[in-house]
Design an enzyme around this catalytic site. Structure first.
Site, PDB file in Angstrom:
ATOM      1  N   ARG A 333     -99.671   3.502  75.407  1.00  0.00           N
ATOM      2  CA  ARG A 333     -99.118   4.760  74.888  1.00  0.00           C
ATOM      3  C   ARG A 333     -99.664   5.062  73.495  1.00  0.00           C
ATOM      4  O   ARG A 333    -100.054   4.173  72.760  1.00  0.00           O
ATOM      5  CB  ARG A 333     -97.595   4.701  74.826  1.00  0.00           C
ATOM      6  CG  ARG A 333     -96.899   5.068  76.117  1.00  0.00           C
ATOM      7  CD  ARG A 333     -95.398   5.042  75.960  1.00  0.00           C
ATOM      8  NE  ARG A 333     -94.917   3.739  75.550  1.00  0.00           N
ATOM      9  CZ  ARG A 333     -94.530   3.427  74.323  1.00  0.00           C
ATOM     10  NH1 ARG A 333     -94.554   4.341  73.356  1.00  0.00           N
ATOM     11  NH2 ARG A 333     -94.108   2.209  74.040  1.00  0.00           N
ATOM     12  N   LYS A 475     -92.955   8.001  80.548  1.00  0.00           N
ATOM     13  CA  LYS A 475     -92.129   7.906  79.352  1.00  0.00           C
ATOM     14  C   LYS A 475     -91.802   9.291  78.782  1.00  0.00           C
ATOM     15  O   LYS A 475     -90.802   9.460  78.101  1.00  0.00           O
ATOM     16  CB  LYS A 475     -92.834   7.032  78.304  1.00  0.00           C
ATOM     17  CG  LYS A 475     -92.851   5.545  78.683  1.00  0.00           C
ATOM     18  CD  LYS A 475     -91.458   4.937  78.846  1.00  0.00           C
ATOM     19  CE  LYS A 475     -91.500   3.433  78.883  1.00  0.00           C
ATOM     20  NZ  LYS A 475     -90.334   2.773  79.486  1.00  0.00           N
ATOM     21  N   HIS A 495     -82.822   2.504  77.927  1.00  0.00           N
ATOM     22  CA  HIS A 495     -84.090   1.845  78.260  1.00  0.00           C
ATOM     23  C   HIS A 495     -83.730   0.463  78.796  1.00  0.00           C
ATOM     24  O   HIS A 495     -83.689  -0.515  78.050  1.00  0.00           O
ATOM     25  CB  HIS A 495     -84.971   1.737  77.011  1.00  0.00           C
ATOM     26  CG  HIS A 495     -86.374   1.309  77.306  1.00  0.00           C
ATOM     27  ND1 HIS A 495     -87.146   0.592  76.430  1.00  0.00           N
ATOM     28  CD2 HIS A 495     -87.160   1.512  78.401  1.00  0.00           C
ATOM     29  CE1 HIS A 495     -88.330   0.365  76.963  1.00  0.00           C
ATOM     30  NE2 HIS A 495     -88.370   0.904  78.149  1.00  0.00           N
ATOM     31  N   SER A 513     -90.653  -2.669  75.560  1.00  0.00           N
ATOM     32  CA  SER A 513     -91.730  -3.030  76.478  1.00  0.00           C
ATOM     33  C   SER A 513     -92.117  -4.505  76.362  1.00  0.00           C
ATOM     34  O   SER A 513     -92.231  -5.034  75.254  1.00  0.00           O
ATOM     35  CB  SER A 513     -92.932  -2.158  76.128  1.00  0.00           C
ATOM     36  OG  SER A 513     -93.975  -2.472  76.970  1.00  0.00           O
ATOM     37  N   LYS A 517     -87.730  -6.746  81.236  1.00  0.00           N
ATOM     38  CA  LYS A 517     -86.836  -5.926  82.074  1.00  0.00           C
ATOM     39  C   LYS A 517     -87.285  -5.953  83.536  1.00  0.00           C
ATOM     40  O   LYS A 517     -86.485  -6.196  84.432  1.00  0.00           O
ATOM     41  CB  LYS A 517     -86.833  -4.457  81.593  1.00  0.00           C
ATOM     42  CG  LYS A 517     -86.232  -4.243  80.227  1.00  0.00           C
ATOM     43  CD  LYS A 517     -86.203  -2.777  79.847  1.00  0.00           C
ATOM     44  CE  LYS A 517     -87.540  -2.093  79.838  1.00  0.00           C
ATOM     45  NZ  LYS A 517     -88.513  -2.621  78.879  1.00  0.00           N
ATOM     46  N   THR A 518     -88.572  -5.696  83.735  1.00  0.00           N
ATOM     47  CA  THR A 518     -89.069  -5.637  85.118  1.00  0.00           C
ATOM     48  C   THR A 518     -89.008  -7.009  85.762  1.00  0.00           C
ATOM     49  O   THR A 518     -88.510  -7.180  86.885  1.00  0.00           O
ATOM     50  CB  THR A 518     -90.526  -5.126  85.133  1.00  0.00           C
ATOM     51  OG1 THR A 518     -90.573  -3.896  84.422  1.00  0.00           O
ATOM     52  CG2 THR A 518     -91.048  -4.924  86.540  1.00  0.00           C
ATOM     53  N   ASP A 532     -86.574  -0.029  84.649  1.00  0.00           N
ATOM     54  CA  ASP A 532     -86.930   0.429  83.299  1.00  0.00           C
ATOM     55  C   ASP A 532     -86.045   1.512  82.692  1.00  0.00           C
ATOM     56  O   ASP A 532     -85.838   1.521  81.491  1.00  0.00           O
ATOM     57  CB  ASP A 532     -88.380   0.936  83.338  1.00  0.00           C
ATOM     58  CG  ASP A 532     -88.995   1.031  81.957  1.00  0.00           C
ATOM     59  OD1 ASP A 532     -88.763   0.137  81.146  1.00  0.00           O
ATOM     60  OD2 ASP A 532     -89.713   2.006  81.694  1.00  0.00           O
ATOM     61  N   ARG A 597    -101.361  -3.138  84.321  1.00  0.00           N
ATOM     62  CA  ARG A 597    -100.116  -2.669  84.936  1.00  0.00           C
ATOM     63  C   ARG A 597    -100.269  -2.409  86.419  1.00  0.00           C
ATOM     64  O   ARG A 597    -101.375  -2.177  86.911  1.00  0.00           O
ATOM     65  CB  ARG A 597     -99.714  -1.329  84.296  1.00  0.00           C
ATOM     66  CG  ARG A 597     -99.378  -1.390  82.842  1.00  0.00           C
ATOM     67  CD  ARG A 597     -97.934  -1.728  82.676  1.00  0.00           C
ATOM     68  NE  ARG A 597     -97.506  -1.644  81.299  1.00  0.00           N
ATOM     69  CZ  ARG A 597     -96.244  -1.548  80.933  1.00  0.00           C
ATOM     70  NH1 ARG A 597     -95.283  -1.504  81.840  1.00  0.00           N
ATOM     71  NH2 ARG A 597     -95.916  -1.510  79.675  1.00  0.00           N
TER      72      ARG A 597
HETATM   73  N1  ADP Z   1     -89.171 -15.969  79.571  1.00  0.00           N
HETATM   74  C1  ADP Z   1     -89.671 -14.837  80.009  1.00  0.00           C
HETATM   75  N2  ADP Z   1     -88.862 -13.866  80.419  1.00  0.00           N
HETATM   76  C2  ADP Z   1     -89.368 -12.703  80.841  1.00  0.00           C
HETATM   77  N3  ADP Z   1     -90.683 -12.416  80.895  1.00  0.00           N
HETATM   78  C3  ADP Z   1     -91.538 -13.372  80.500  1.00  0.00           C
HETATM   79  C4  ADP Z   1     -91.065 -14.602  80.042  1.00  0.00           C
HETATM   80  N4  ADP Z   1     -92.131 -15.337  79.714  1.00  0.00           N
HETATM   81  C5  ADP Z   1     -93.211 -14.612  79.950  1.00  0.00           C
HETATM   82  N5  ADP Z   1     -92.875 -13.418  80.444  1.00  0.00           N
HETATM   83  C6  ADP Z   1     -93.839 -12.347  80.772  1.00  0.00           C
HETATM   84  O1  ADP Z   1     -93.569 -11.246  79.920  1.00  0.00           O
HETATM   85  C7  ADP Z   1     -93.849 -10.045  80.583  1.00  0.00           C
HETATM   86  C8  ADP Z   1     -92.621  -9.191  80.606  1.00  0.00           C
HETATM   87  O2  ADP Z   1     -93.025  -7.925  81.073  1.00  0.00           O
HETATM   88  P1  ADP Z   1     -92.091  -6.912  81.823  1.00  0.00           P
HETATM   89  O3  ADP Z   1     -91.115  -7.651  82.661  1.00  0.00           O
HETATM   90  O4  ADP Z   1     -92.961  -5.911  82.462  1.00  0.00           O
HETATM   91  O5  ADP Z   1     -91.354  -6.272  80.594  1.00  0.00           O
HETATM   92  P2  ADP Z   1     -90.676  -4.855  80.485  1.00  0.00           P
HETATM   93  O6  ADP Z   1     -90.286  -4.419  81.848  1.00  0.00           O
HETATM   94  O7  ADP Z   1     -89.514  -5.104  79.623  1.00  0.00           O
HETATM   95  O8  ADP Z   1     -91.696  -3.982  79.862  1.00  0.00           O
HETATM   96  C9  ADP Z   1     -94.275 -10.410  81.977  1.00  0.00           C
HETATM   97  O9  ADP Z   1     -95.678 -10.403  82.004  1.00  0.00           O
HETATM   98  C10 ADP Z   1     -93.701 -11.800  82.180  1.00  0.00           C
HETATM   99  O10 ADP Z   1     -94.459 -12.569  83.067  1.00  0.00           O
HETATM  100  C1  PEP Z   2     -94.434   1.739  80.065  1.00  0.00           C
HETATM  101  C2  PEP Z   2     -93.796   1.345  79.024  1.00  0.00           C
HETATM  102  O1  PEP Z   2     -92.652   0.670  79.038  1.00  0.00           O
HETATM  103  P1  PEP Z   2     -92.329  -0.708  79.701  1.00  0.00           P
HETATM  104  O2  PEP Z   2     -93.325  -1.661  79.121  1.00  0.00           O
HETATM  105  O3  PEP Z   2     -90.956  -0.957  79.265  1.00  0.00           O
HETATM  106  O4  PEP Z   2     -92.509  -0.568  81.145  1.00  0.00           O
HETATM  107  C3  PEP Z   2     -94.271   1.743  77.731  1.00  0.00           C
HETATM  108  O5  PEP Z   2     -93.592   1.391  76.771  1.00  0.00           O
HETATM  109  O6  PEP Z   2     -95.295   2.408  77.673  1.00  0.00           O
END
Ligand code: ADP
Ligand code: PEP
Length: 809
Positions: A333, A475, A495, A513, A517-518, A532, A597
């Site tokens: 972003r 977003k 969020h 981010s 969360k995911t 998200d 992604r």
């Molecule tokens: N302890 C942990 N808990 C959650 N994610 C972790 C952890 N350690 C490493 N990761 C990595 O961190 C990243 C978290 O990304 P994601 O779940 O997409 O975050 P968000 O959805 O909040 O943007 C992933 O690549 C995941 O594999």
């Molecule tokens: C896509 C985004 O959010 P997230 O990493 O939480 O998915 C972002 O912040 O651009």
């Protein structure tokens, strides 16, 4: 005759054809037609030419070619007499209501001509005319000029004449004698090709008219050749500049429907058609030139794959069947380039500052025009319609208009996909114009770069220029909900991800981010609601999106099976590196970006809750932080006051890649764990959250998915995912609430002494700190000071209990 043109399936405008067809010069109008076989008649001189500046003006402005009582070159009158149309022309009668156009499909216009409500059958003496020559003429003469036309026409003297209906076609195909227009000119590139089939005559009018029309249709038949695949192949293989007979060309262009490779064919195929509601709307609202640009509406996944592969550099199909796309220079972003249009309706609500920088309506107009101009230069643009919000009471209809198939597929995945019947008469509440492949003008007042991501709450539109990162669209819509939901519905936008246990207990995972969360909401024991973006209403929680947008860095089937397996046909991978031979993706390769992604429809996760909505209020709130300093404990239990404190603070690290320019984890305070997306002041959301917690009594936890043992830069390790998962399991089973707790000094947090499945030592960061005690204390105090400094800007709006819930040195 009410809808004569409709009955014969004539498009409202012929501009689709205009670069590729011949026209007929008639009084006050340019009617388009295809080249027809020459017939042995002596050409008569052009008798009637009147350039209508109205046409030129109208076309030049916005591609509009409709003629209505008060629109376009409506000054043109029906010809004074039939002789003006040439011998043998006949007036067929009046349309029941004035036709709002007089252009049509070329086959139809071979025989008919409309001026206002008058319908004429054309005589033979109307010389087919190159529209290019007409354009040329327009450039040469500003005023109406009859005299120059014959000259231009003379240069086209080889153009064949239209046979009089009823005159039988020559037995043998006749080449266009000395025509210099080659296929590449007539049918250049991939678009604007239409069938040469006879018009469909389905009149429901007087018998006399029906007979006339049938006669016309009969006379047409000898010219029509059914499509044959060999002709298409012949055509595509032949050198562009070789001469081609009319008949060969007629057959070639009629091949479109039989081919799925639309590289050189107009994606709409060959049937003449009316403009759709969507085309009309885009034309009216945004001046999209619906005749020049193929507007591909609600494309299928397969069609988007095809287009992405053919037209977009860097796209490929990976071994698991996903489409992988390259977003160009911007792989994250661009928060610095986000703007909100300053307008009276929303001005007083918006949280102006570094997150929401104002854009003047004037600059908005310039950028929007630039985006539309760019879209109008494309051969094809895509329209994807979908909903934001699974709760029908609050959902927002979103239309995405974009130039890249990759973007269309991304938003098809990320929005809630409407049922076919919901797409009929879909009325967008918000429209995104994504012209991200084209830069903004850096020298426009108020622009600081060639990237612009702008939202206009009055116009309900978003315009993207200068970035192809697809996450901007998702977003952007999120920001719309951060504005619309609290302001209009008293609904809290968050969020966060969300999932639901078997007994209906809902957990929300807040986090910026990269905090997890995911990853953490995809839990084999719980149904996914969303990964998200959510809203908390008076009845429960709903997901805003129809898909997930997972980070792929370091992804493996072992660690994250649900996400790994979701990367298949229909999913869009972004900026990943793959083996060109095996097409296996290397998820550890961050050559293009750390922010690799994948966007996939939410139903690709096996245990998803569809519709993505729960009528239970959350039982657990998890604030996810990714602390790169290694100071915050893996889990702490929060009081309502500490929830407010940490929610307002939003301490975390920005992870590399998600935002342009962030190349390593960087400590930040991102209010509400989503500062870049907030439209209103963070305290508005924080107050709503505090009220909801008080009302529904949710438990709350702070979970650090970041570093442990030391800071990220001094050799700490990221908390292993399996421990974070074990902590969550213990929260959900209720076991963690039962264990003994101790105070974590300075940070004022309550941390468990034990947790099933997690080594006790890591629960207290001081216990696993690798260097000296002094070093630990120094690092802890430095972080606490950052918290306090950051909170100063919010404390006026907080109770003293909330302020006291923060770190104390
Ligand atoms: N302890 C942990 N808990 C959650 N994610 C972790 C952890 N350690 C490493 N990761 C990595 O961190 C990243 C978290 O990304 P994601 O779940 O997409 O975050 P968000 O959805 O909040 O943007 C992933 O690549 C995941 O594999
Ligand atoms: C896509 C985004 O959010 P997230 O990493 O939480 O998915 C972002 O912040 O651009």
């Amino acid at each position: 005759m009410a809808t004569l043109a409709r009955a014969v399936n004539v498009p409202k405008s012929p501009g689709i054809l205009r670069r590729h067809c011949f026209g007929i010069l008639v009084p006050g109008a340019l009617a388009l037609r295809r080249p027809a076989p020459a017939v042995p008649v002596n050409p008569l001189p052009i008798q009637f030419v009147r350039d209508d500046p109205g046409i030129a003006n109208c076309r030049r402005r916005n591609g509009c070619k409709r003629i209505t009582a008060n629109h376009g070159p409506c000054g043109c009158e029906p010809p004074a007499s039939l002789t003006e149309l040439g011998p043998n022309s006949q007036e067929l009668g009046l349309a029941a209501k004035p036709l709002d156009y007089y252009y049509g499909h070329r086959d139809f216009l071979d025989h008919f001509f409309f001026v206002k409500s008058h319908i004429f059958k054309l005589g033979p003496n109307i010389r087919p005319y190159s529209t290019r020559a007409l354009d040329q003429h327009r450039n040469q003469t500003s005023a109406t000029s009859v005299s120059s036309f014959p000259r231009i026409c003379a240069s086209r003297k080889s153009a064949p004449l239209l046979p009089e209906p009823g005159v039988s076609a020559p037995n043998t195909p006749v080449s266009v004698p000395t025509c210099t227009r080659m296929p590449s000119e007539d049918f250049d590139g991939d678009e604007n090709i239409r069938a040469q089939s006879p018009p469909k005559m389905e009149y429901s009018n007087t018998q006399e008219q029906q007979v006339q029309v049938q006669q016309v249709q009969q006379s047409y038949l000898p010219y029509y050749q059914p499509p044959r695949v060999s002709n298409l192949l012949q055509y595509t293989n032949r050198p562009q500049r070789s001469s081609t007979s009319y008949f060969a060309r007629a057959r070639m262009v009629s091949m479109a429907p039989g081919s799925v490779n639309r590289t050189s064919l107009h994606p709409h195929g060959v049937q003449p058609r009316e403009h759709t509601e969507i085309e009309q709307e885009l034309h009216d609202k945004a001046h999209i030139d619906y005749d020049r640009v193929a507007i591909i509406q609600h494309p299928s996944v397969a069609a988007l794959y095809e287009d992405a592969l053919v037209y977009e550099t860097g796209t490929a199909i990976t071994s698991s069947g996903a489409l992988t796309a390259y977003s160009g220079e911007k792989t994250g972003r661009s928060p610095q380039d986000k703007r909100i249009v300053e307008e009276p309706g929303s001005k007083d609500e918006i949280w102006w500052g570094p997150v929401n920088k104002p854009m003047s309506p004037e600059v908005w107009r310039i950028n929007r025009e630039r985006a539309v101009d760019y879209l109008n230069t494309r051969n094809r643009i895509y329209v994807v319609d979908g909903f934001a919000g699974w709760d029908v009471r609050y959902r927002i209809n979103v239309r995405v208009v974009c130039a890249r198939a990759y973007h269309a597929l991304f938003m098809r995945n990320m929005l809630i996909r409407p049922k076919p019947e919901e797409l009929v008469h879909f009325e967008p509440h918000y429209t995104i114009y994504n012209a991200g492949s084209f830069p903004a003008n850096r020298f426009t007042t108020g622009m600081t770069s060639s990237t612009s991501v702008a939202l206009n709450f009055a116009e309900k539109e978003m315009v993207i220029l200068g970035t192809e990162y697809a996450g901007e669209m998702k977003k952007g819509i999120f920001t719309v909900l951060f504005y619309e939901m609290p302001v209009k519905h008293n609904v809290l936008t968050l969020h966060s991800s969300a999932n639901e246990g078997k007994n209906g207990d809902v957990t929300l995972f807040f986090g910026l981010s990269g905090t997890g969360k995911t990853t953490l909401s995809a839990d084999p024991n719980r149904a996914l609601i969303g990964d998200d973006e959510h809203c908390w209403t008076d009845t429960g929680v709903f997901n805003i999106e129809g898909g997930c947008y997972a980070k792929c860095v370091g992804l493996s089937a072992e660690k994250e099976p649900d996400i790994y397996n979701a990367i298949r046909f229909g999913s869009v991978l972004e900026n990943v590196v793959f083996n060109p031979e095996t097409r296996e993706v290397d998820y550890d390769d961050v050559t293009l970006t750390e922010n690799t992604r994948c966007a996939y429809p939410i139903e690709y996760i096996p245990n998803v809750k569809i519709p993505c909505i729960s009528d239970h209020h959350p039982k657990n709130l998890i604030l996810l932080t990714c602390d790169a300093s290694g100071i915050l404990p893996p889990v702490s239990k929060l009081t309502p006051e500490t929830v407010s404190y940490h929610f307002i603070s939003g301490y975390t690290s920005k992870m590399a890649g998600t935002e342009q320019g962030v190349s390593e984890p960087t400590a930040t305070f991102s209010a509400c764990f989503g500062q870049p997306f907030l439209a209103l002041h963070p305290m508005r959301y924080a107050k709503m959250l505090a009220e909801k917690i008080q009302q529904h009594g949710a438990d709350a936890w702070l979970i650090n998915t970041g570093w442990t043992g030391q800071s990220q830069s001094t050799g700490g390790k990221r908390c292993p995912l399996k421990y974070t998962r074990a902590i969550l399991d213990a929260i959900h089973s209720g076991e963690l609430a039962q264990v003994e707790y101790e105070n974590y000094p300075i940070f004022n947090l309550s941390i468990p002494k034990s947790c099933p499945g997690v080594p006790e030592a890591i629960l207290n960061p001081r216990g696993v700190w690798k260097s000296s005690d002094e070093d630990y204390l120094e690092s802890a105090k430095a972080l606490a000071i950052k918290f306090q400094e950051n909170f100063k800007k919010y404390q006026d709006g907080c109770t003293k209990e909330v302020i006291a819930a923060g770190p104390q040195i």
